[in-house]
Design a protein around this motif. Structure first.
Motif, short mmCIF file in Angstrom:
data_model
loop_
_atom_site.label_atom_id
_atom_site.label_comp_id
_atom_site.label_asym_id
_atom_site.label_seq_id
_atom_site.Cartn_x
_atom_site.Cartn_y
_atom_site.Cartn_z
N THR A 184 0.83 -1.21 0.00
CA THR A 184 0.00 0.00 0.00
C THR A 184 0.86 1.26 0.00
O THR A 184 0.71 2.14 -0.83
CB THR A 184 -0.91 0.01 1.24
OG1 THR A 184 -1.67 -1.20 1.25
CG2 THR A 184 -1.85 1.19 1.20
N VAL A 185 1.78 1.34 0.95
CA VAL A 185 2.55 2.57 1.15
C VAL A 185 3.53 2.80 0.00
O VAL A 185 3.61 3.89 -0.56
CB VAL A 185 3.30 2.53 2.50
CG1 VAL A 185 4.16 3.77 2.66
CG2 VAL A 185 2.30 2.41 3.65
N LEU A 186 4.28 1.77 -0.36
CA LEU A 186 5.31 1.94 -1.37
C LEU A 186 4.78 1.73 -2.78
O LEU A 186 5.18 2.45 -3.71
CB LEU A 186 6.45 0.94 -1.11
CG LEU A 186 7.16 1.08 0.25
CD1 LEU A 186 8.21 -0.01 0.40
CD2 LEU A 186 7.80 2.45 0.38
N GLY A 187 3.89 0.78 -2.95
CA GLY A 187 3.41 0.46 -4.28
C GLY A 187 2.38 1.43 -4.81
O GLY A 187 2.55 2.01 -5.89
N VAL B 120 -5.13 -9.69 -6.35
CA VAL B 120 -5.95 -9.60 -7.56
C VAL B 120 -6.66 -8.25 -7.61
O VAL B 120 -6.75 -7.60 -8.66
CB VAL B 120 -6.98 -10.75 -7.61
CG1 VAL B 120 -7.99 -10.52 -8.74
CG2 VAL B 120 -6.26 -12.07 -7.82
N MET B 121 -7.19 -7.80 -6.46
CA MET B 121 -7.90 -6.53 -6.41
C MET B 121 -6.98 -5.37 -6.78
O MET B 121 -7.38 -4.43 -7.47
CB MET B 121 -8.49 -6.30 -5.02
CG MET B 121 -9.45 -5.12 -4.95
SD MET B 121 -10.11 -4.84 -3.31
CE MET B 121 -8.68 -4.19 -2.46
N ILE B 122 -5.73 -5.43 -6.33
CA ILE B 122 -4.76 -4.39 -6.68
C ILE B 122 -4.60 -4.31 -8.20
O ILE B 122 -4.57 -3.23 -8.79
CB ILE B 122 -3.41 -4.66 -6.00
CG1 ILE B 122 -3.51 -4.40 -4.50
CG2 ILE B 122 -2.32 -3.78 -6.61
CD1 ILE B 122 -2.25 -4.74 -3.74
N MET C 195 4.21 -3.78 -9.21
CA MET C 195 4.20 -5.12 -9.78
C MET C 195 5.21 -6.02 -9.08
O MET C 195 4.95 -7.20 -8.81
CB MET C 195 4.52 -5.05 -11.28
CG MET C 195 3.48 -4.27 -12.09
SD MET C 195 1.85 -5.03 -12.01
CE MET C 195 2.17 -6.56 -12.88
N PHE C 196 6.37 -5.46 -8.73
CA PHE C 196 7.39 -6.24 -8.01
C PHE C 196 6.89 -6.64 -6.63
O PHE C 196 7.08 -7.79 -6.20
CB PHE C 196 8.67 -5.41 -7.90
CG PHE C 196 9.69 -6.02 -6.97
CD1 PHE C 196 10.45 -7.11 -7.37
CD2 PHE C 196 9.88 -5.50 -5.69
CE1 PHE C 196 11.38 -7.68 -6.50
CE2 PHE C 196 10.81 -6.05 -4.83
CZ PHE C 196 11.57 -7.15 -5.24
#
Length: 658
Positions: free
Chosen positions: A500-503, A575-577, A593-594
């Motif tokens: 959440t925070v980084l992606g 999946v939701m992301i 993605m990573f």
């Protein structure tokens, strides 16, 4: 000198005229002190949201602890309460909020916008009106001498073969303006005079400066008294044509001719300065306002900055109104406004007219007109105040000491980094390192991106937490132990939060974000439509995870049910992301993605590696069960997302995947 002026070189004798609160700097400080800074709309929304969720979390955790404690013992009750508290309490919300703003500040600094107050970043996204100066912000701020008005004629500089006939005007202009050239107009005038050998190395040795009056923003005039080689003193004055002409001795016919000349030049977009001098000797220590002789006009071009017209179009598409507030002539302001695509449908309001308006009338005027000319610095404060009284979110640019109150009063004060004073920079929340209007528009774009990303992060976190809460409460009604233990919650916190925070923070601005009107300051961070989408998607994930736990229960293996249920929960979130972002965002956000891939790999290792799965109270899954979890999690999450967008996505919602 103003108190607070940075003196870095030279020497001087100074007379102290006032101290403390009686100085100009002190008066500004008193005014600034009376302007109360309040929390930004997003700050209030986040604080209220976190407070409400935290209170609910504590109540639910205590309830779970009491119920489980009575049925299964004190230790089980404490463990259950802690599990629920860890699952519900939004401890990551302040972290998400801060990290997103910090990264926004960092990105803006690379784009020539230095943010002094971090919360200004998200406020940029809700700006409805930008009040901007013309010279150096909308234009290049690089003056080029183009024309003279001398001896009743407009003369093109490019067509001058013999400079001698107009050398008296050039000499008067050099003496009327500052000797130490700082302003672009002064620099250009001296450059031209030197190129024509009017201003030689020994020019100033023939004169002695006896009295100096720097540019006055109220009168739009600057005066110098020079003592010539014959020991007589003469005054040289430069400034706004209408102000200079009033001080000169001439008949009405000449006044009309001069007025026609400077209005013609201003109508072509030139910046006009009138020059005058005393014809006879005067007192070396006293300025005169009545013995001046008109010398001529100098007209300089200041072309619009590259990309400003395109930035104006972006503002129009984004529903952002741009107002030009300048000290230049009304005709010059209107001409430049037309060239850059600024809305000129209203009137050009001048400072002298503004000073006669009541507060209510000013509030009405600022809703209809976008160009304000011959404005004094203190009038900028009144314009900002009137706009805010109309519920506008105002961004205001400024560079001078007297701009400080308006900069502090504005929702977002933007100071010029190159030509701005230390006082202006101190009062502002953002400093433009390149003094460029385009940078303001890019900053607003970044503000909208940050707000969207914060919103989608919070939506993700709520959707992530609600199934956990449901899975913690259901066992109470079935008389069973907790499905998920603290170690499972820790895994979710360790891998869910970084995604959440980084992606999500790295998501680029979504398509169409700059074609929407500014969001309302009263709009909740998570509106009713988003809450329904959260609940609906969380219900789908909750139902899937509960199904897999029931699958293990029906096969007489609760550990198998816990393993498949936990794996389904994490896979559904991944999946939701993926399905709630458009393909462009997925291509550009390689970090997200990573992290999704890393989380999937770690989840598989936790389930498959002997010893590790035992620590998590898991059992190894067969290939068929593994694929069963993947296929069902993907299908159900996708289906519920499509249904949610179909039912509650009709109203435009600022979140990717719409």
């Amino acid at each position: 000198l103003f108190q607070g002026t940075m003196v870095v070189q030279g020497e001087a004798q100074a007379v102290v005229l006032a101290t403390g609160g009686e100085t100009q700097y002190g008066k500004l400080s008193n005014l600034l002190a009376n302007i109360v800074e309040v929390e930004t709309p997003l700050q209030r929304k986040v604080h209220q949201l976190v407070k409400k969720v935290a209170i609910a979390a504590v109540i639910v955790a205590l309830f779970i602890g009491i119920v489980v404690g009575r049925e299964q013992g004190l230790m089980r009750g404490i463990l259950g309460a802690l599990t629920i508290a860890m699952a519900i309490i939004p401890e990551e919300f302040p972290i998400v909020f801060s990290v997103f703003l910090i990264m926004g500040v960092w990105r803006l600094s690379k784009r020539n916008a230095l943010v002094r107050k971090m919360v200004m970043v998200e406020t940029l996204g809700s700006v409805t009106t930008i009040c901007v100066d013309k010279t150096g912000t909308l234009t290049e701020g690089k003056m080029r001498l183009e024309k003279f008005f001398f001896d009743g004629k407009i003369i093109d500089v490019a067509g001058i073969d013999d400079i001698r006939p107009i050398s008296p005007l050039i000499e008067a202009a050099v003496l009327a303006l500052e000797r130490v050239a700082v302003d672009p107009m002064e620099i250009e005038m001296q450059r031209f005079a030197k190129s024509k050998q009017v201003l030689s190395d020994g020019f100033y040795t023939n004169f002695k400066l006896t009295k100096d009056s720097t540019f006055n923003a109220s009168t739009k005039l600057v005066h110098h008294i020079w003592q010539s080689a014959d020991n007589n003193c003469y005054q040289y004055t430069a400034g706004a044509p209408e102000s200079v002409v009033e001080m000169c001795q001439m008949d009405d016919r000449d006044r009309w001719a001069i007025k026609a000349a400077y209005e013609s030049l201003a109508g072509d977009g030139y910046r006009i300065v009138a020059i005058a001098k005393t014809a006879s000797a005067i007192d070396c220590d006293e300025f005169t306002n009545s013995k001046l002789t008109f010398a001529g006009l100098i007209a300089m071009s200041d072309p619009p900055r590259f990309g400003v017209k395109e930035a104006m179009e972006v503002c129009k598409s984004a529903g952002i109104r741009v107002m030009m507030i300048t000290g230049d002539h009304a005709l010059t302001a209107r001409t430049i406004a037309k060239r850059i695509g600024l809305d000129v449908s209203g009137q050009v309001i001048e400072g002298r007219e503004l000073s006669t308006l009541t507060r209510d009338k000013l509030q009405e005027i600022v809703t209809k007109n976008n160009i304000f000319a011959r404005i004094q610095p203190d009038q900028k404060y009144l314009i900002v105040e009137a706009l805010q009284a109309n519920d506008e979110i105002v961004a205001m640019t400024g560079d001078g000491v007297n701009d400080a109150p308006a900069l502090r009063k504005a929702t977002i004060g933007i100071a010029m980094g190159k030509k701005g004073t230390a006082v202006a920079r101190e009062a502002a929340g953002i400093i433009l390192l390149d003094d460029n209007f385009n940078t303001i528009v890019r900053a607003i774009e970044e503000g909208r991106r940050i707000y969207d990303n914060i919103r989608q992060a919070f939506v993700f976190l709520f959707t992530f937490h609600l199934p956990i809460v449901g899975l913690a409460i259901i066992p109470l009604f079935l008389g069973q132990g907790l499905y998920f233990l603290p170690i499972h919650i820790i895994f979710l916190e360790l891998f869910g939060d970084p995604v959440t925070v980084l992606g999500l923070e790295r998501d680029p601005i979504r398509a169409g974000a700059m074609q929407e009107k500014p969001r309302s300051a009263y709009e909740p961070l998570i509106n009713r439509q988003l809450w329904w989408r959260i609940i609906w998607q969380a219900a789908g994930i909750f139902g899937t995870t509960l199904w897999f736990y029931g699958y293990g229960f029906w096969h007489g293996n609760l550990t198998l049910g816990r393993t498949m249920s936990f794996m389904s929960l994490v896979m559904s979130q991944l999946v939701m992301i993926l399905i709630t972002r458009d393909i462009t965002q997925l291509k550009k956000n390689k970090l997200l993605m990573f992290l999704v891939l890393l989380t999937g790999v770690c989840l598989s290792l936790v389930v498959l590696i002997p010893g590790v799965n035992k620590l998590f109270h898991f059992v190894p899954l067969s290939l068929s069960n593994y694929m069963y979890v993947l296929v069902v999690s993907f299908a159900v999450t996708t289906y519920f997302n499509i249904i949610a967008k179909g039912h509650w996505g009709k109203k435009k919602i600022a979140i990717p995947g719409k």
